[in-house]
Design a protein around this motif. Structure first.
Motif, mmCIF file in Angstrom:
data_model
loop_
_atom_site.group_PDB
_atom_site.id
_atom_site.type_symbol
_atom_site.label_atom_id
_atom_site.label_comp_id
_atom_site.label_asym_id
_atom_site.label_seq_id
_atom_site.Cartn_x
_atom_site.Cartn_y
_atom_site.Cartn_z
ATOM 1 N N ASP A 155 0.808 -1.213 0.000
ATOM 2 C CA ASP A 155 0.000 0.000 0.000
ATOM 3 C C ASP A 155 0.847 1.272 0.000
ATOM 4 O O ASP A 155 0.686 2.151 0.851
ATOM 5 C CB ASP A 155 -0.943 0.015 1.209
ATOM 6 C CG ASP A 155 -1.652 -1.318 1.431
ATOM 7 O OD1 ASP A 155 -1.830 -2.056 0.454
ATOM 8 O OD2 ASP A 155 -2.017 -1.608 2.581
ATOM 9 N N PRO A 156 1.763 1.426 -0.957
ATOM 10 C CA PRO A 156 2.696 2.555 -0.906
ATOM 11 C C PRO A 156 2.023 3.895 -1.156
ATOM 12 O O PRO A 156 1.066 4.015 -1.922
ATOM 13 C CB PRO A 156 3.687 2.230 -2.029
ATOM 14 C CG PRO A 156 2.871 1.415 -3.002
ATOM 15 C CD PRO A 156 1.964 0.587 -2.145
ATOM 16 N N THR A 157 2.534 4.929 -0.484
ATOM 17 C CA THR A 157 2.167 6.317 -0.753
ATOM 18 C C THR A 157 3.448 7.122 -0.823
ATOM 19 O O THR A 157 4.407 6.846 -0.091
ATOM 20 C CB THR A 157 1.232 6.868 0.329
ATOM 21 O OG1 THR A 157 0.920 8.250 0.033
ATOM 22 C CG2 THR A 157 1.838 6.802 1.709
ATOM 23 N N ILE A 158 3.495 8.106 -1.708
ATOM 24 C CA ILE A 158 4.758 8.783 -1.992
ATOM 25 C C ILE A 158 4.535 10.278 -2.145
ATOM 26 O O ILE A 158 3.474 10.727 -2.580
ATOM 27 C CB ILE A 158 5.407 8.180 -3.261
ATOM 28 C CG1 ILE A 158 6.821 8.711 -3.485
ATOM 29 C CG2 ILE A 158 4.536 8.396 -4.474
ATOM 30 C CD1 ILE A 158 7.567 7.974 -4.574
ATOM 31 N N ILE A 159 5.557 11.050 -1.760
ATOM 32 C CA ILE A 159 5.503 12.495 -1.909
ATOM 33 C C ILE A 159 6.902 13.004 -2.253
ATOM 34 O O ILE A 159 7.903 12.437 -1.805
ATOM 35 C CB ILE A 159 4.999 13.169 -0.612
ATOM 36 C CG1 ILE A 159 4.668 14.639 -0.843
ATOM 37 C CG2 ILE A 159 5.991 13.007 0.526
ATOM 38 C CD1 ILE A 159 3.947 15.291 0.338
ATOM 39 N N LYS A 160 6.975 14.059 -3.078
ATOM 40 C CA LYS A 160 8.232 14.767 -3.281
ATOM 41 C C LYS A 160 8.259 15.923 -2.310
ATOM 42 O O LYS A 160 7.410 16.817 -2.353
ATOM 43 C CB LYS A 160 8.384 15.271 -4.709
ATOM 44 C CG LYS A 160 9.774 15.848 -4.973
ATOM 45 C CD LYS A 160 10.002 16.180 -6.441
ATOM 46 C CE LYS A 160 11.441 16.631 -6.664
ATOM 47 N NZ LYS A 160 11.689 16.953 -8.094
ATOM 48 N N TYR A 218 2.970 0.277 -6.891
ATOM 49 C CA TYR A 218 1.934 -0.579 -6.345
ATOM 50 C C TYR A 218 2.618 -1.802 -5.751
ATOM 51 O O TYR A 218 3.847 -1.958 -5.869
ATOM 52 C CB TYR A 218 0.910 -0.983 -7.423
ATOM 53 C CG TYR A 218 1.511 -1.595 -8.666
ATOM 54 C CD1 TYR A 218 1.554 -2.978 -8.841
ATOM 55 C CD2 TYR A 218 2.049 -0.789 -9.679
ATOM 56 C CE1 TYR A 218 2.106 -3.539 -9.984
ATOM 57 C CE2 TYR A 218 2.602 -1.343 -10.811
ATOM 58 C CZ TYR A 218 2.638 -2.720 -10.969
ATOM 59 O OH TYR A 218 3.186 -3.269 -12.100
ATOM 60 N N HIS A 219 1.871 -2.655 -5.094
ATOM 61 C CA HIS A 219 2.498 -3.844 -4.531
ATOM 62 C C HIS A 219 2.048 -5.089 -5.268
ATOM 63 O O HIS A 219 1.020 -5.110 -5.946
ATOM 64 C CB HIS A 219 2.229 -3.971 -3.028
ATOM 65 C CG HIS A 219 0.813 -4.297 -2.685
ATOM 66 N ND1 HIS A 219 0.025 -3.480 -1.903
ATOM 67 C CD2 HIS A 219 0.012 -5.359 -3.007
ATOM 68 C CE1 HIS A 219 -1.171 -4.024 -1.757
ATOM 69 N NE2 HIS A 219 -1.207 -5.168 -2.422
ATOM 70 N N SER A 220 2.850 -6.156 -5.131
ATOM 71 C CA SER A 220 2.534 -7.428 -5.756
ATOM 72 C C SER A 220 3.306 -8.530 -5.044
ATOM 73 O O SER A 220 4.382 -8.300 -4.491
ATOM 74 C CB SER A 220 2.930 -7.399 -7.239
ATOM 75 O OG SER A 220 2.718 -8.664 -7.841
ATOM 76 N N TYR A 221 2.759 -9.735 -5.072
ATOM 77 C CA TYR A 221 3.531 -10.905 -4.660
ATOM 78 C C TYR A 221 4.380 -11.383 -5.835
ATOM 79 O O TYR A 221 3.992 -11.256 -7.007
ATOM 80 C CB TYR A 221 2.605 -12.051 -4.260
ATOM 81 C CG TYR A 221 1.880 -11.868 -2.958
ATOM 82 C CD1 TYR A 221 2.498 -12.145 -1.742
ATOM 83 C CD2 TYR A 221 0.553 -11.442 -2.945
ATOM 84 C CE1 TYR A 221 1.815 -11.988 -0.544
ATOM 85 C CE2 TYR A 221 -0.136 -11.286 -1.754
ATOM 86 C CZ TYR A 221 0.503 -11.562 -0.555
ATOM 87 O OH TYR A 221 -0.168 -11.413 0.630
ATOM 88 N N LEU A 222 5.545 -11.958 -5.503
ATOM 89 C CA LEU A 222 6.303 -12.725 -6.485
ATOM 90 C C LEU A 222 5.684 -14.118 -6.558
ATOM 91 O O LEU A 222 5.619 -14.824 -5.549
ATOM 92 C CB LEU A 222 7.766 -12.802 -6.083
ATOM 93 C CG LEU A 222 8.521 -11.472 -6.112
ATOM 94 C CD1 LEU A 222 9.859 -11.594 -5.393
ATOM 95 C CD2 LEU A 222 8.720 -11.014 -7.548
#
Length: 339
Positions: A50-55, A296-300
């Motif tokens: 559940d990533p969230t990002i900011i500059k 985004y996230h994912s399983y391998l």
């Protein structure tokens, strides 16, 4: 989005951090002739759901995620591909405690009124009636964050499973969107962004969705969300989907004009031979060349015990709609450009 705490990915993350000065690097380095022009997915091969990002004002990118790293991990990068673990948003003493034994899920980072504002979900697994959304602030993106407590619980706002917050401003007003499989809703906030205005709740999408993110481009609004099961390892059915509207509050529709309120959508990202359970995307970040990027996230698929690893892909805009090449995660891609 909801999350179990993965022990193996947590151990791996800190072993990786300790082994290279807290730099979190990709698994498979590109060949020498390509290493300065390409990156490999996953960008970070450890669990950062559940990533969230900011500059931030200092020019660095900061990424926050569901707390598979206890107390909410904070990572920093200057190029979106090389990430350093800085620490956590909270400590055991400062973490939110208004939901006993709750996990901090699906944070959403923003810069509001000259402060870094972190909205978060607080829940136990299965606690759809008592979970809710809270808010914390800091003067620096790396924290420390001060918790201001809950904005609302599910049973107070009348929306079951109230998690996965997303903040947006429109026409000088502040709004919070949220929801998880019981409808996507919006709520107006007061000017400080730290409290809600009563009687302003409205539904904008149906019960198939969670993990809302809205992106405005060329006069249209794009509602990104996730459908399916998030957290079943190689059996996860999670996918990233999208709809479009000319208004922030909808109606959002797919390419055939069918409404998201009736659970219609366009698929943006789904699994492939390497990745499975692709969902809960971040904000879109534009590089210095004008290219758009999304996390985004994912399983391998062959190693799901790593947890939900961090993946990044370029967003292409085709006939007014976002697309990911191949509609699934890339293995290797050209680097974002930052001068």
């Amino acid at each position: 989005m909801r999350s179990y705490l993965f022990v193996l990915p947590l151990i791996y993350l800190f072993l990786t951090a300790c082994s290279n000065g807290n730099d979190l690097n990709i698994d498979d380095e590109p060949s020498d002739e390509n290493k300065n022009s390409t990156y490999n997915n996953p960008v970070v091969p450890t669990s950062l759901p559940d990533p969230t990002i900011i500059k931030a004002a200092d020019g660095y990118f900061y990424l926050y995620a569901t707390e598979d790293v206890h107390n909410t991990p904070i990572l920093r990068s200057d190029n979106l591909t090389d990430w350093k673990l800085l620490g956590t948003a909270f400590t055991n003493e400062t973490r939110p405690n208004w939901e006993p034994n709750g996990g901090i899920w699906a944070p959403d980072i923003n810069y509001i009124n000259e402060k870094y504002v972190l909205y978060y979900s607080l829940s136990v697994w299965g606690g759809g009636n008592t979970c809710g959304i809270g808010v914390a602030t800091a003067t620096k993106p790396e924290g420390p964050f001060t918790d201001h407590g809950k904005l609302f619980r599910s049973n107070e706002i009348g929306v079951h499973n109230s998690i996965d917050p997303f903040y947006i401003e429109e026409d000088g007003k502040k709004y919070l969107f949220w929801g998880s499989f019981f409808g996507i809703y919006s709520q107006e906030l007061n000017d400080d962004g730290l409290s809600i205005k009563p009687a302003t709740t409205r539904q904008v999408a149906g019960t198939a969705f969670e993990a809302v993110y809205i992106h405005k481009k060329d006069g249209n609004y794009y509602l990104f969300a996730s459908v399916g099961s998030c957290c079943e390892g190689a059996n996860s059915s999670y996918r990233t989907v999208v709809g479009r509207s000319e208004n922030l509050f909808g109606p959002y529709v797919n390419k055939n004009g069918e409404p998201m309120l009736e659970n219609h959508y366009e698929v943006l990202i789904e699994g492939n031979d390497k990745f499975v359970g692709t969902g809960h995307n971040s904000e879109i970040i534009t590089d210095d060349k004008g290219s758009d990027w999304i996390f985004y996230h994912s399983y391998l698929r062959q190693n799901p015990n790593r947890g939900r690893v961090l993946v990044m892909d370029q967003v292409h805009w085709v006939n007014g709609w976002p697309e990911i090449t191949g509609q699934s995660p890339s293995t290797e891609n050209s680097l974002p450009v930052f001068e």
